[in-house]
Design a protein around this motif. Structure first.
Motif, short mmCIF file in Angstrom:
data_model
loop_
_atom_site.label_atom_id
_atom_site.label_comp_id
_atom_site.label_asym_id
_atom_site.label_seq_id
_atom_site.Cartn_x
_atom_site.Cartn_y
_atom_site.Cartn_z
N GLY A 77 16.99 2.45 10.64
CA GLY A 77 17.35 3.85 10.85
C GLY A 77 16.37 4.84 10.25
O GLY A 77 16.57 6.04 10.33
N CYS A 78 15.27 4.34 9.68
CA CYS A 78 14.30 5.20 9.03
C CYS A 78 13.61 6.11 10.04
O CYS A 78 13.06 5.64 11.04
CB CYS A 78 13.26 4.36 8.30
N ALA A 79 13.64 7.41 9.77
CA ALA A 79 13.01 8.37 10.69
C ALA A 79 11.51 8.13 10.81
O ALA A 79 10.94 8.30 11.89
CB ALA A 79 13.29 9.80 10.22
N TYR A 80 10.87 7.73 9.73
CA TYR A 80 9.43 7.46 9.78
C TYR A 80 9.16 6.27 10.70
O TYR A 80 8.25 6.29 11.52
CB TYR A 80 8.88 7.15 8.39
N ARG A 81 9.95 5.23 10.56
CA ARG A 81 9.78 4.04 11.39
C ARG A 81 10.05 4.38 12.85
O ARG A 81 9.30 3.98 13.74
CB ARG A 81 10.73 2.95 10.90
#
Length: 94
Positions: A85-89
């Motif tokens: 769920g990481c926005a960067y990922r």
């Protein structure tokens, strides 16, 4: 998926930092199992406030914690331990 650096969205430092959901999941120690899979442990970084999920020394984290990795548009695609769920990922997957 962006394969070339020029395909990645350009962001300034503040806008990049604002992408973070501040879940704190990236601030837990990782281990590698016998099959080479990276697993997140239940052990947080010593500077992570586990209640707020915020780093207590955020502006100076790289001075005090050698294992802290600066997430950048250039390196997030290679960091397969970032939570799904990481926005960067998720941004790097576009």
């Amino acid at each position: 998926m962006c394969d070339r650096p020029e395909d990645k969205p350009q962001t300034d430092d503040a806008a990049w930092e604002d992408l973070c959901h501040q879940c704190g999941e990236c601030c837990f120690e990782k281990t590698i199992n016998s099959r080479g899979k990276i697993l997140t442990t239940a052990i947080p970084c010593r500077f992570l406030d586990i209640h707020t999920r915020r780093c207590r020394i955020y502006p100076d984290r790289f001075k005090h914690e050698e294992d802290c990795i600066k997430l950048t548009p250039e390196n997030v695609a290679e960091l397969d331990w970032l939570p799904e769920g990481c926005a960067y990922r998720n941004l790097s997957d576009k």
